[in-house]
Design an enzyme around this catalytic site. Structure first.
Site, mmCIF file in Angstrom:
data_model
loop_
_atom_site.group_PDB
_atom_site.id
_atom_site.type_symbol
_atom_site.label_atom_id
_atom_site.label_comp_id
_atom_site.label_asym_id
_atom_site.label_seq_id
_atom_site.Cartn_x
_atom_site.Cartn_y
_atom_site.Cartn_z
ATOM 1 N N PRO A 75 -13.181 -6.977 6.389
ATOM 2 C CA PRO A 75 -13.306 -5.974 5.648
ATOM 3 C C PRO A 75 -11.858 -5.732 5.292
ATOM 4 O O PRO A 75 -11.704 -4.546 5.633
ATOM 5 C CB PRO A 75 -14.408 -5.782 5.394
ATOM 6 C CG PRO A 75 -15.178 -6.069 6.174
ATOM 7 C CD PRO A 75 -14.293 -6.654 7.321
ATOM 8 N N CYS A 76 -10.918 -5.908 4.053
ATOM 9 C CA CYS A 76 -9.728 -5.276 3.257
ATOM 10 C C CYS A 76 -10.661 -4.115 2.106
ATOM 11 O O CYS A 76 -9.423 -3.182 2.056
ATOM 12 C CB CYS A 76 -8.948 -5.834 3.132
ATOM 13 S SG CYS A 76 -9.705 -6.975 1.051
ATOM 14 N N THR A 77 -11.539 -4.333 2.402
ATOM 15 C CA THR A 77 -12.441 -3.029 1.035
ATOM 16 C C THR A 77 -11.135 -1.724 1.038
ATOM 17 O O THR A 77 -11.008 -1.140 -0.145
ATOM 18 C CB THR A 77 -14.029 -3.377 1.137
ATOM 19 O OG1 THR A 77 -14.218 -4.718 1.903
ATOM 20 C CG2 THR A 77 -14.159 -2.528 -0.191
ATOM 21 N N ASN A 78 -11.294 -1.196 2.314
ATOM 22 C CA ASN A 78 -11.086 0.003 1.622
ATOM 23 C C ASN A 78 -9.454 1.126 2.443
ATOM 24 O O ASN A 78 -9.528 1.918 2.609
ATOM 25 C CB ASN A 78 -11.584 1.095 2.956
ATOM 26 C CG ASN A 78 -12.955 0.880 2.659
ATOM 27 O OD1 ASN A 78 -13.619 0.157 3.525
ATOM 28 N ND2 ASN A 78 -14.153 1.562 1.724
#
Length: 385
Positions: A75-78
């Site tokens: 995941p690229c969320t952060n």
């Protein structure tokens, strides 16, 4: 005993990486993600039996079959510029370290072993998150596992009418770390997969064990946005379209008025974003008319739903990009979309996936050649060591 073109697809989602690998002769033996809806879409296209629907934190190295390639789109969320930018050690993006843990654990199981090739994909923001330290730490973690590494930056717009820039890390266990002179030869070459910001990063970090490979130029895209429009989809009502028009900057409204005078239809896309318009920060519809769509996203927040617009023959029409068009924009026009999956879940599936022809290109010009090179020099006994 020779290597086989087998792969494990971590954070597999709806399977677009799997699709790209299959097209280049790879067999995906194991796929992992935690979404039941994504699993349903995946299995509709690639069959049942090898998709594991669990949190990666519950997985151990012994659970993974022996494979030649391990792929991870964590995941690229952060780390995304559109996200929190809190870094690789926080939130969903910290699952990168679960992937590293699993690879290490695979190496501790004689019957499994570490995969000789690693492919990691994430957003361009990975290059700069944590002032660039996140990527340095990630590459060194792979070095510590025995992998020499390469990095590529590829925009899907070379393949499909969608602007979607992604960073790719390729690691292998048996590449020789290149010295400074050898690196200089590679980084001096102007190739699209390593633009200047990538070259600068490589030059700035000679402490990383690099293993760069020659690559051809990226292809020239042959389709535009107009080629993927589903003409059977209904357009919005006049009132809803006028509301969208009134959310635009005056310069975009003027562009639309001019294009409405054409005797043919042309197409563009719109994202709603918070912008200062008429002196007030408000929801603003930003127009794009260069023949490609903006980057597909997961439907979180008001900006995520991309709008397709059509102008010409005295008309201006608008509606959301639909599921079939999303598949085309991801280079997967043949993808089967189950009828029982909600539109929101379909958008989630495509919005956080990887563009199929980009994976296919990397597989053809990098992974397959690396596979052949390794297969010609490595025995099964060496792999198990």
């Amino acid at each position: 005993m020779k290597l086989e073109k087998t792969a494990a697809d971590f954070f597999a989602g709806i399977g677009l990486v799997t699709m790209g690998l299959i097209k280049q002769g790879w067999q995906v033996e194991y796929a992992l993600d935690y979404s039941n809806e994504k699993q349903k879409m995946y299995e509709e296209n690639f069959g049942v039996g090898h998709y594991c629907c669990k949190d990666i934190k519950q997985i151990r190295g012994i659970d993974i079959p022996r494979v030649t390639l391990a792929h991870a789109s964590f995941p690229c969320t952060n780390i995304s510029v559109a996200g929190s930018r809190s870094g690789l050690n926080s939130g969903e993006s910290s699952t990168f370290w679960e992937f590293i843990r699993i690879i290490n654990e695979m190496g501790e199981v004689a019957s499994v072993g570490k995969p000789p090739i690693i492919l990691i994909e994430n957003v361009e923001g990975f290059l700069t998150s944590g002032s660039g330290e996140d990527l340095i730490i990630a590459l060194k973690a792979l070095n510590n596992l025995g992998y020499t590494v390469d990095i590529l930056l590829i925009d899907a717009a070379y393949f499909v009418p969608q602007s979607r820039v992604r960073l790719f890390i390729i690691g292998n266990l048996f590449g020789l770390s290149q010295n400074r002179n050898e690196l200089d030869v590679f980084i001096s070459k102007l190739i699209y997969t390593r633009p200047q910001k990538i070259k600068d990063f490589i030059v700035a970090h000679p402490e990383i064990k690099w293993s760069l490979s020659n690559l051809p130029d990226l292809p020239k895209r042959i389709i535009n946005l107009a080629d993927i429009v589903d003409e059977t989809e209904e357009w919005w009502t006049k009132e809803r379209t006028e509301y969208l028009f009134n959310q635009m900057f005056a310069r975009h409204q003027e562009q639309i008025r001019l294009m409405m005078n054409n005797e043919y239809f042309s197409y563009g896309t719109v994202f709603r974003r918070m912008r200062v318009r008429n002196g007030i920060k408000q929801s603003t519809a930003e127009l794009r008319i260069d023949g490609i769509a903006g980057c597909l996203r997961t439907p979180k927040g008001g900006s995520a739903r991309q709008i397709l617009v059509r102008f010409g023959k005295g008309r201006f029409d608008a509606r959301l990009i639909n599921a079939r068009e999303s598949a085309h924009l991801m280079g997967a026009p043949e993808y089967l979309i189950p009828e029982h999956i909600s539109f929101n879940n379909i958008l989630f599936g495509f919005g956080d996936a990887v563009c199929v022809p980009v994976i296919e290109w990397i597989a053809q010009y990098y992974l397959n050649l690396l596979f052949e090179q390794l297969n010609s020099t490595i025995t099964s006994e060496e792999l198990a060591a």
